[in-house]
Design an enzyme around this catalytic site. Structure first.
Site, PDB file in Angstrom:
ATOM      1  N   ASP A 293       0.877  -1.181   0.000  1.00  0.00           N
ATOM      2  CA  ASP A 293       0.000   0.000   0.000  1.00  0.00           C
ATOM      3  C   ASP A 293       0.910   1.224   0.000  1.00  0.00           C
ATOM      4  OD1 ASP A 293      -2.234   1.820   0.516  1.00  0.00           O
ATOM      5  OD2 ASP A 293      -3.339   0.076   1.196  1.00  0.00           O
ATOM      6  N   HIS A 327       1.441   2.097  -3.262  1.00  0.00           N
ATOM      7  CA  HIS A 327       0.376   2.893  -3.881  1.00  0.00           C
ATOM      8  C   HIS A 327       0.816   4.336  -4.077  1.00  0.00           C
ATOM      9  CE1 HIS A 327      -3.108  -0.028  -2.703  1.00  0.00           C
ATOM     10  NE2 HIS A 327      -2.197  -0.574  -3.474  1.00  0.00           N
TER      11      HIS A 327
END
Length: 545
Positions: A293, A327
């Protein structure tokens, strides 16, 4: 009366003078104090710990930490070997030191992790106790060349499409359950129940921790949680395979992360590298992140809970660090309701991240993110945007060709303002720059200078104001337009360079787009300087060579 007023004037003048000189800058960066420790060493082997990867050493390690703290502090030593353990609680004045070839391996037995009241995105939440935690401590550290492994794969559900066929077969052979459609693996029935029934651990009024036992396994812990601690050092260690976030310092002061390696599989949902939440005086230096992430993420609580806490993340330096899969490389939000300010990011590289510099929020968050400075950032193979501001995170933006209706700005309205971004190179991304504010609250006062972005598309500036692009090169392969401006104003673009194949510099959209100034730019190479759509007109832009 005259003397009193004169005194008040002098006090106000002194305060104003102090505030000016206290403001951080590139010449006056924030600093973080580091902890110091006694030389006394407490070897966990002397407390009965066995490095065979089979023996559970939870009691031995915690006993060594307790003794170290009670005797005035020092070093709790973990030598080479595989040390299986349950949750560890740090104590003040303790340096947990892992020698090279030491693996601190957390057990996959969920029963070793009791439910505790924790914090999830700023809200009180039932969570499994973190593998490593510390609460209201001072003078603490985790250091050394060893590895801390959270055994996160035991906790995480995963979709079949995120694994190779052999990985999927191995996952099925490990036990657990599969969804009815055969596309999702769950580690336990409790995880499956929570996910399929859309349950969460947010503690509702009148509920106790016992009320969440039925979904316990779903409430994955962060690997390291340090709450309200002062003088914290994490140095040289590899943190990997976290059940949820890897590192979560919350409301800490004087926090240093140095030369860390932080790893998670690409498919690790919520597998952030570090989430610095409501912390003050922070240094992240020489760290490497490769996670599932966001890589380096700044938070300060979500919505009303974050605003009520009222603690921004502030006075922070991030430098000499690399982010691979993530991300976002450097991220603020989306839970930034307590604000963020005085943050300096420099000499970092992002390679293969979804986005590079990522700033995200939404209506309802509130919070002011301001005085953010980024320079000397080098990016390669970014999947989406290199530089990204968005106030519609996880909410539906207006459809293409439409404009959202403005609402009255209030305490729940987020703000992004006063950013300086300079000396950026990006080799490969879908889009160079993307800014999208709200009709009632523009992204504003953003300066981007000395930038070269080689991307598929150039820039989009939507619902933004006071934007300055100086010496920006947008080498976009999909050349037209180079820059899309939508309902934005007070934009100055100085010394723009663009692909020779471009035929249209600007698409100016919306009646509220105005005061766009193009300077020192050779526009002779394009067929059309600007097109005007949806009420925009030629008066919106001024070209000065």
């Amino acid at each position: 009366m005259i003397i009193k007023k004169t005194f008040q004037f002098l006090v106000l003048a002194l305060l104003a003078h102090t505030q000016v000189h206290a403001q951080y800058s590139w010449d006056n960066l924030p600093t973080a104090q580091v902890p110091t420790f006694k030389n006394d060493t407490f070897n966990i082997k002397k407390y009965g710990a066995i490095a065979d990867g089979i023996t559970l050493n939870t009691n031995s390690i915690n006993k060594a930490i307790d003794d170290c703290c009670k005797k005035g502090g020092g070093v709790v030593l973990i030598q080479e070997g595989i040390w299986l353990t349950g949750p560890i609680a740090l104590k003040s004045n303790v340096n947990l030191h892992l020698n090279a070839a030491a693996i601190l391996q957390f057990t996959k037995d969920f029963n070793q992790f009791p439910l505790v009241e924790g914090n999830y995105e700023g809200a009180r939440s039932a969570r499994n106790q973190s593998p490593i935690s510390g609460d209201h401590l001072e003078n603490i550290a985790i250091t050394g060349k060893g590895i801390v492994d959270g055994n996160g794969d035991a906790w995480r559900m995963v979709g079949r499409d995120r694994l190779t066929e052999s990985e999927w077969k191995k996952k099925l052979a490990s036990g657990g359950l599969v969804s009815a459609d055969g596309n999702t693996w769950y580690p336990s029935a409790k995880t499956k129940k929570a996910h399929e029934e859309k349950l969460n651990g947010i503690i509702a009024p009148g509920k106790t921790l016992k009320d969440y036992e039925a979904i316990k396994d779903y409430l994955r812990p962060n690997l390291v949680v340090l709450n309200d601690c002062k003088k914290v050092l994490l140095e040289d260690v590899t943190f990997q395979n976290s059940p949820a976030w890897n590192l979560h310092p919350l409301m800490c002061e004087d926090l240093t992360l140095k030369n860390l390696t932080v790893k998670n599989p690409e498919y690790a949902q919520n597998g952030d590298g570090v989430d610095v939440e409501s912390c003050k005086n922070v240094l992240i230096d020489g760290c490497t992140f490769d996670v599932g992430d966001d890589g380096i993420c700044i938070k300060s609580g979500r919505d009303e809970e974050g605003r009520k806490r009222g603690k921004p993340t502030e006075n922070m330096v991030v430098r000499n660090s690399t982010v691979y899969k993530a991300h976002g490389g450097f991220v603020i939000g989306s839970e930034m309701s307590g604000g963020a300010k005085n943050i300096f990011v420099y000499s970092c590289s992002f390679i293969g991240t979804d986005k590079g510099l990522r700033f995200k929020t939404a209506r309802g968050r509130g919070g002011v993110v301001e005085n953010i400075y980024c320079k000397n950032i080098f990016m390669k193979d970014i999947v989406h945007e290199a530089i990204y501001f968005d106030m519609y995170y996880f909410t539906a933006p207006p459809k293409k060709g439409e404009r959202a209706e403005a609402v009255e700005a209030n305490i729940t309205t987020p703000q992004f303002r006063n950013f300086e971004i300079s000396n950026i190179v990006c080799d490969g991304a879908d889009k160079g720059i993307f800014m999208r504010g709200l009709p009632e609250m523009a992204v504003k006062n953003i300066s981007i200078s000395n930038v070269l972005l080689s991307t598929e598309k150039g820039a989009e500036i939507i619902e933004s104001s006071d934007i300055k692009l100086s010496n920006v090169t947008l080498l976009s392969k999909k050349t037209d337009p180079v820059i899309h401006v939508e309902n934005s104003k007070d934009i100055t673009i100085d010394a723009l360079k663009y692909s020779p194949a471009s035929t249209l510099l600007f698409n100016i959209y919306g009646a509220d787009s105005k005061d766009i100034n193009l300077r020192n730019t050779d526009a002779s190479k394009v067929k059309t300087v600007a097109s005007f759509v949806k009420g925009a007109n030629a008066k919106a832009i001024t070209v000065v060579n």
